[in-house]
Design a protein around this motif. Sequence first.
Motif, mmCIF file in Angstrom:
data_model
loop_
_atom_site.group_PDB
_atom_site.id
_atom_site.type_symbol
_atom_site.label_atom_id
_atom_site.label_comp_id
_atom_site.label_asym_id
_atom_site.label_seq_id
_atom_site.Cartn_x
_atom_site.Cartn_y
_atom_site.Cartn_z
ATOM 1 N N PRO A 175 0.823 -1.216 0.000
ATOM 2 C CA PRO A 175 0.000 0.000 0.000
ATOM 3 C C PRO A 175 0.861 1.271 0.000
ATOM 4 O O PRO A 175 2.033 1.248 0.394
ATOM 5 C CB PRO A 175 -0.787 -0.111 1.312
ATOM 6 N N PHE A 176 0.272 2.343 -0.468
ATOM 7 C CA PHE A 176 0.848 3.689 -0.388
ATOM 8 C C PHE A 176 2.183 3.812 -1.122
ATOM 9 O O PHE A 176 3.142 4.372 -0.608
ATOM 10 C CB PHE A 176 0.991 4.128 1.082
ATOM 11 N N GLN A 177 2.213 3.323 -2.354
ATOM 12 C CA GLN A 177 3.459 3.324 -3.122
ATOM 13 C C GLN A 177 3.470 4.283 -4.303
ATOM 14 O O GLN A 177 4.538 4.653 -4.769
ATOM 15 C CB GLN A 177 3.752 1.906 -3.642
ATOM 16 N N VAL A 178 2.296 4.652 -4.804
ATOM 17 C CA VAL A 178 2.266 5.434 -6.043
ATOM 18 C C VAL A 178 1.228 6.548 -5.930
ATOM 19 O O VAL A 178 0.183 6.389 -5.315
ATOM 20 C CB VAL A 178 1.998 4.517 -7.262
ATOM 21 N N ASP A 232 2.623 7.635 -16.380
ATOM 22 C CA ASP A 232 3.085 6.368 -16.948
ATOM 23 C C ASP A 232 1.946 5.345 -16.964
ATOM 24 O O ASP A 232 1.963 4.358 -16.223
ATOM 25 C CB ASP A 232 4.283 5.842 -16.153
ATOM 26 N N PRO A 233 0.937 5.575 -17.819
ATOM 27 C CA PRO A 233 -0.247 4.703 -17.814
ATOM 28 C C PRO A 233 0.034 3.259 -18.210
ATOM 29 O O PRO A 233 -0.727 2.371 -17.833
ATOM 30 C CB PRO A 233 -1.196 5.375 -18.812
ATOM 31 N N GLU A 234 1.127 3.008 -18.930
ATOM 32 C CA GLU A 234 1.438 1.619 -19.291
ATOM 33 C C GLU A 234 1.926 0.836 -18.078
ATOM 34 O O GLU A 234 1.540 -0.310 -17.880
ATOM 35 C CB GLU A 234 2.461 1.589 -20.418
ATOM 36 N N TYR A 255 1.318 1.559 -14.899
ATOM 37 C CA TYR A 255 0.239 1.506 -13.910
ATOM 38 C C TYR A 255 -1.113 1.305 -14.598
ATOM 39 O O TYR A 255 -2.078 2.013 -14.315
ATOM 40 C CB TYR A 255 0.236 2.794 -13.081
ATOM 41 N N ALA A 256 -1.160 0.332 -15.480
ATOM 42 C CA ALA A 256 -2.325 0.141 -16.357
ATOM 43 C C ALA A 256 -3.628 -0.062 -15.582
ATOM 44 O O ALA A 256 -4.667 0.476 -15.981
ATOM 45 C CB ALA A 256 -2.079 -1.040 -17.294
ATOM 46 N N GLU A 257 -3.589 -0.806 -14.478
ATOM 47 C CA GLU A 257 -4.823 -1.080 -13.739
ATOM 48 C C GLU A 257 -5.396 0.207 -13.131
ATOM 49 O O GLU A 257 -6.585 0.495 -13.278
ATOM 50 C CB GLU A 257 -4.572 -2.111 -12.643
ATOM 51 N N GLN A 258 -4.567 0.978 -12.460
ATOM 52 C CA GLN A 258 -5.046 2.233 -11.864
ATOM 53 C C GLN A 258 -5.450 3.230 -12.952
ATOM 54 O O GLN A 258 -6.419 3.970 -12.791
ATOM 55 C CB GLN A 258 -3.979 2.851 -10.951
ATOM 56 N N TYR A 259 -4.713 3.251 -14.043
ATOM 57 C CA TYR A 259 -5.052 4.181 -15.126
ATOM 58 C C TYR A 259 -6.401 3.804 -15.734
ATOM 59 O O TYR A 259 -7.235 4.671 -16.003
ATOM 60 C CB TYR A 259 -3.959 4.199 -16.191
ATOM 61 N N ALA A 260 -6.640 2.509 -15.930
ATOM 62 C CA ALA A 260 -7.923 2.055 -16.481
ATOM 63 C C ALA A 260 -9.068 2.440 -15.538
ATOM 64 O O ALA A 260 -10.134 2.876 -15.996
ATOM 65 C CB ALA A 260 -7.900 0.545 -16.706
ATOM 66 N N ARG A 261 -8.864 2.297 -14.239
ATOM 67 C CA ARG A 261 -9.894 2.706 -13.275
ATOM 68 C C ARG A 261 -10.143 4.207 -13.350
ATOM 69 O O ARG A 261 -11.274 4.666 -13.212
ATOM 70 C CB ARG A 261 -9.473 2.321 -11.855
#
Length: 138
Positions: free
Chosen positions: A60-63, A71-73, A75-81
């Motif tokens: 937790p609490f890393q990004v 950098d959406p590639e 962090y694709a999951e968070q970017y998609a959300r």
Amino acid sequence: MSREPFPLLSELPPELKNVILDFHWDVELLHSLDLPTIELPVAELVWQLRLPFWAWGGRPFQVTPLEVAADPEVYAEQYARTIAADLRYPLDVVRRPDGRITILDGVHRLLRAHLDGRESVLVRVLEWEELDAIAVRC
């Protein structure tokens, strides 16, 4: 009965100590409240996008949301959300005793609003004195 402490309190980075509530709260209780809705400038909330709210690598609490946007590639999951976040729903915030507004629920929506270049967002405001309404009790 007292409030249950926030389960990850010992893992909070210093920059989140005065942002994340120190007790466990229930998002369903928060959503069930009839709170006043106001419009706030994104600029008033954007500082929170520089805080490491999100997990990465199983920790937790890393990004920060801005790192996800940069950098959406990676962090694709968070970017998609973030891209899927529906701005028709207001963010839920708390007004602290010092007047600061901090997000309880809606960081992905705030990042989406920022990326879309929106000037304002709708927020539902929970007053500091009303926090017991969302607290999980021990």
